[in-house]
Design a protein around this motif. Structure first.
Motif, PDB file in Angstrom:
ATOM      1  N   PHE A  71      73.826 -58.790 125.248  1.00 35.10           N
ATOM      2  CA  PHE A  71      73.570 -60.138 124.764  1.00 35.10           C
ATOM      3  C   PHE A  71      74.114 -60.307 123.338  1.00 35.10           C
ATOM      4  O   PHE A  71      73.682 -59.634 122.418  1.00 35.10           O
ATOM      5  CB  PHE A  71      72.066 -60.449 124.807  1.00 35.10           C
ATOM      6  N   MET A  72      75.061 -61.164 123.173  1.00 32.94           N
ATOM      7  CA  MET A  72      75.775 -61.363 121.906  1.00 32.94           C
ATOM      8  C   MET A  72      76.334 -60.030 121.392  1.00 32.94           C
ATOM      9  O   MET A  72      76.336 -59.773 120.182  1.00 32.94           O
ATOM     10  CB  MET A  72      74.850 -62.013 120.856  1.00 32.94           C
ATOM     11  N   GLY A  73      76.780 -59.192 122.307  1.00 34.58           N
ATOM     12  CA  GLY A  73      77.169 -57.835 121.931  1.00 34.58           C
ATOM     13  C   GLY A  73      78.654 -57.627 121.721  1.00 34.58           C
ATOM     14  O   GLY A  73      79.150 -56.523 121.877  1.00 34.58           O
ATOM     15  N   VAL A  74      79.388 -58.669 121.378  1.00 31.90           N
ATOM     16  CA  VAL A  74      80.812 -58.500 121.092  1.00 31.90           C
ATOM     17  C   VAL A  74      81.052 -58.948 119.658  1.00 31.90           C
ATOM     18  O   VAL A  74      80.629 -60.036 119.272  1.00 31.90           O
ATOM     19  CB  VAL A  74      81.679 -59.366 122.049  1.00 31.90           C
ATOM     20  N   SER A  75      81.694 -58.089 118.877  1.00 27.70           N
ATOM     21  CA  SER A  75      81.968 -58.518 117.497  1.00 27.70           C
ATOM     22  C   SER A  75      83.471 -58.569 117.273  1.00 27.70           C
ATOM     23  O   SER A  75      84.231 -57.805 117.861  1.00 27.70           O
ATOM     24  CB  SER A  75      81.299 -57.576 116.495  1.00 27.70           C
ATOM     25  N   SER A  76      83.891 -59.461 116.414  1.00 28.83           N
ATOM     26  CA  SER A  76      85.324 -59.612 116.128  1.00 28.83           C
ATOM     27  C   SER A  76      85.668 -58.877 114.830  1.00 28.83           C
ATOM     28  O   SER A  76      84.780 -58.552 114.036  1.00 28.83           O
ATOM     29  CB  SER A  76      85.667 -61.099 115.978  1.00 28.83           C
ATOM     30  N   GLY A  77      86.963 -58.670 114.630  1.00 28.11           N
ATOM     31  CA  GLY A  77      87.420 -58.078 113.365  1.00 28.11           C
ATOM     32  C   GLY A  77      87.002 -58.956 112.194  1.00 28.11           C
ATOM     33  O   GLY A  77      86.712 -58.463 111.104  1.00 28.11           O
ATOM     34  N   ALA A  78      86.971 -60.264 112.431  1.00 29.50           N
ATOM     35  CA  ALA A  78      86.559 -61.200 111.375  1.00 29.50           C
ATOM     36  C   ALA A  78      85.138 -60.894 110.912  1.00 29.50           C
ATOM     37  O   ALA A  78      84.813 -61.060 109.738  1.00 29.50           O
ATOM     38  CB  ALA A  78      86.651 -62.636 111.890  1.00 29.50           C
ATOM     39  N   ALA A  79      84.303 -60.435 111.827  1.00 37.40           N
ATOM     40  CA  ALA A  79      82.926 -60.081 111.454  1.00 37.40           C
ATOM     41  C   ALA A  79      82.921 -58.781 110.651  1.00 37.40           C
ATOM     42  O   ALA A  79      82.201 -58.657 109.653  1.00 37.40           O
ATOM     43  CB  ALA A  79      82.063 -59.928 112.709  1.00 37.40           C
ATOM     44  N   ASP A  80      83.740 -57.834 111.061  1.00 37.06           N
ATOM     45  CA  ASP A  80      83.752 -56.532 110.368  1.00 37.06           C
ATOM     46  C   ASP A  80      84.139 -56.670 108.898  1.00 37.06           C
ATOM     47  O   ASP A  80      83.575 -55.999 108.038  1.00 37.06           O
ATOM     48  CB  ASP A  80      84.736 -55.573 111.061  1.00 37.06           C
ATOM     49  N   ILE A  81      85.114 -57.559 108.626  1.00 39.92           N
ATOM     50  CA  ILE A  81      85.601 -57.622 107.245  1.00 39.92           C
ATOM     51  C   ILE A  81      84.642 -58.356 106.306  1.00 39.92           C
ATOM     52  O   ILE A  81      84.865 -58.383 105.095  1.00 39.92           O
ATOM     53  CB  ILE A  81      87.032 -58.223 107.153  1.00 39.92           C
ATOM     54  N   PHE A  82      83.578 -58.928 106.835  1.00 39.18           N
ATOM     55  CA  PHE A  82      82.551 -59.536 105.965  1.00 39.18           C
ATOM     56  C   PHE A  82      82.032 -58.527 104.941  1.00 39.18           C
ATOM     57  O   PHE A  82      81.523 -58.897 103.886  1.00 39.18           O
ATOM     58  CB  PHE A  82      81.348 -60.010 106.802  1.00 39.18           C
ATOM     59  N   GLY A  83      82.141 -57.238 105.252  1.00 41.05           N
ATOM     60  CA  GLY A  83      81.612 -56.204 104.369  1.00 41.05           C
ATOM     61  C   GLY A  83      82.415 -56.022 103.095  1.00 41.05           C
ATOM     62  O   GLY A  83      81.961 -55.393 102.143  1.00 41.05           O
ATOM     63  N   ALA A  84      83.643 -56.556 103.074  1.00 38.99           N
ATOM     64  CA  ALA A  84      84.504 -56.361 101.900  1.00 38.99           C
ATOM     65  C   ALA A  84      84.648 -57.672 101.144  1.00 38.99           C
ATOM     66  O   ALA A  84      84.672 -58.741 101.745  1.00 38.99           O
ATOM     67  CB  ALA A  84      85.882 -55.875 102.345  1.00 38.99           C
ATOM     68  N   SER A  85      84.773 -57.581  99.827  1.00 34.39           N
ATOM     69  CA  SER A  85      85.017 -58.787  99.028  1.00 34.39           C
ATOM     70  C   SER A  85      86.274 -59.488  99.551  1.00 34.39           C
ATOM     71  O   SER A  85      87.313 -58.856  99.730  1.00 34.39           O
ATOM     72  CB  SER A  85      85.218 -58.390  97.560  1.00 34.39           C
ATOM     73  N   GLY A  86      86.164 -60.759  99.837  1.00 35.07           N
ATOM     74  CA  GLY A  86      87.304 -61.519 100.368  1.00 35.07           C
ATOM     75  C   GLY A  86      87.259 -61.622 101.882  1.00 35.07           C
ATOM     76  O   GLY A  86      87.996 -62.409 102.481  1.00 35.07           O
ATOM     77  N   GLY A  87      86.397 -60.832 102.508  1.00 31.88           N
ATOM     78  CA  GLY A  87      86.342 -60.794 103.973  1.00 31.88           C
ATOM     79  C   GLY A  87      85.791 -62.072 104.596  1.00 31.88           C
ATOM     80  O   GLY A  87      86.307 -62.557 105.606  1.00 31.88           O
ATOM     81  N   VAL A  88      84.746 -62.612 103.970  1.00 30.04           N
ATOM     82  CA  VAL A  88      84.169 -63.861 104.491  1.00 30.04           C
ATOM     83  C   VAL A  88      85.221 -64.963 104.376  1.00 30.04           C
ATOM     84  O   VAL A  88      85.446 -65.745 105.303  1.00 30.04           O
ATOM     85  CB  VAL A  88      82.897 -64.251 103.702  1.00 30.04           C
TER      86      VAL A  88
END
Ligand code: SF4
Length: 241
Positions: A76-93
């Motif tokens: 359930f809602m268990g797929v994440s995109s690369g766009a989500a992963d880069i939230f962890g880095a400054s500039g990722g959002v």
């Protein structure tokens, strides 16, 4: 956001009462412990563990993480995109939003998804991105001193269409709840790992995530609409220091 959706969308789809759901968020951020108790959040998240606490608990339980087999997330809602992963880095959002904004506004496929100008650990990054007719002016700051500098600049009259501010050096990858020690070298390694994960993902855009599409189609309705606004947005008040 996930807490709010777990206690509404997930509850509804699985015939569960929100009171019977306990949400535990694992976060790089000690401030999320405070956030969970903000009255504006209305009990969306019950408990917050930092990544450091979780790592400690895993060690205490005698689990050797490196020997565990990789598995998929629950469905359930268990797929994440690369766009989500880069939230962890400054500039990722910022980059994740630019990828989506470009494609949704122009209706064209973005050939190069990498917005190099907003990546990296430089304190303040500025860029201009052509999106259709609009030359979008963006600024990204990480680390409190830089955040303050950028805010002063804006107060002084500088205008941007979009700003991203991250309190921690390098963004959440340098968050206060992350495993210690954290230093510039370690933050750099985390940064490289995050972009490597994104690069190797088939799904790199949030708006192409089938679960996100389904969430809007089945439940939230219009993007930025009433329901999405109620569940996914918040507001801030001065709280003093
Ligand atoms: S940048 Fe730091 S304070 Fe902000 S969300 Fe990330 S870990 Fe938390």
């Amino acid at each position: 956001m996930f807490g709010a959706l777990a206690k509404s969308y997930y509850a509804e789809k699985n015939n569960l009462s929100p009171e019977d759901i306990v949400v535990v968020s694992v976060m790089p951020c000690t401030a999320k412990k405070f956030e969970a108790y903000r009255p504006e959040m209305a009990g969306d998240v019950d408990y917050v563990l930092t990544t450091r606490e979780l790592a400690r608990m895993i060690k205490m339980a005698g689990i050797d993480m490196t020997s565990l087999e990789e598995t998929e997330f629950d469905s359930f809602m268990g797929v994440s995109s690369g766009a989500a992963d880069i939230f962890g880095a400054s500039g990722g959002v910022m980059e994740a939003a630019l990828r989506t904004a470009f494609e949704l506004i122009t209706g064209e496929k973005l050939e190069n998804l990498d917005f190099e100008a907003v990546r990296g650990t430089t304190g303040i990054k500025e860029t201009e991105v052509q999106i259709g007719e609009l030359k979008l002016k963006a600024a990204v700051a990480n680390g409190l001193a830089n955040v303050r500098k950028l805010m002063e600049k804006i107060k002084g009259g500088e205008e941007y269409h979009f700003v991203e501010l991250m309190a921690c050096p390098g963004g959440c990858l340098g968050g206060g709840g992350q495993p210690i020690p954290t230093n510039a070298e370690i933050r750099e390694e985390r940064l490289k790992a995050i972009y490597e994960i994104d690069k190797n993902k088939k799904l790199r855009n949030s708006h192409e995530n089938p679960y996100i599409k389904k969430l809007y189609d089945d439940y939230l309705g219009e993007q930025g609409g009433h329901k999405a606004h109620g569940l996914l947005h918040t507001h801030y008040i001065p709280r003093g220091l």
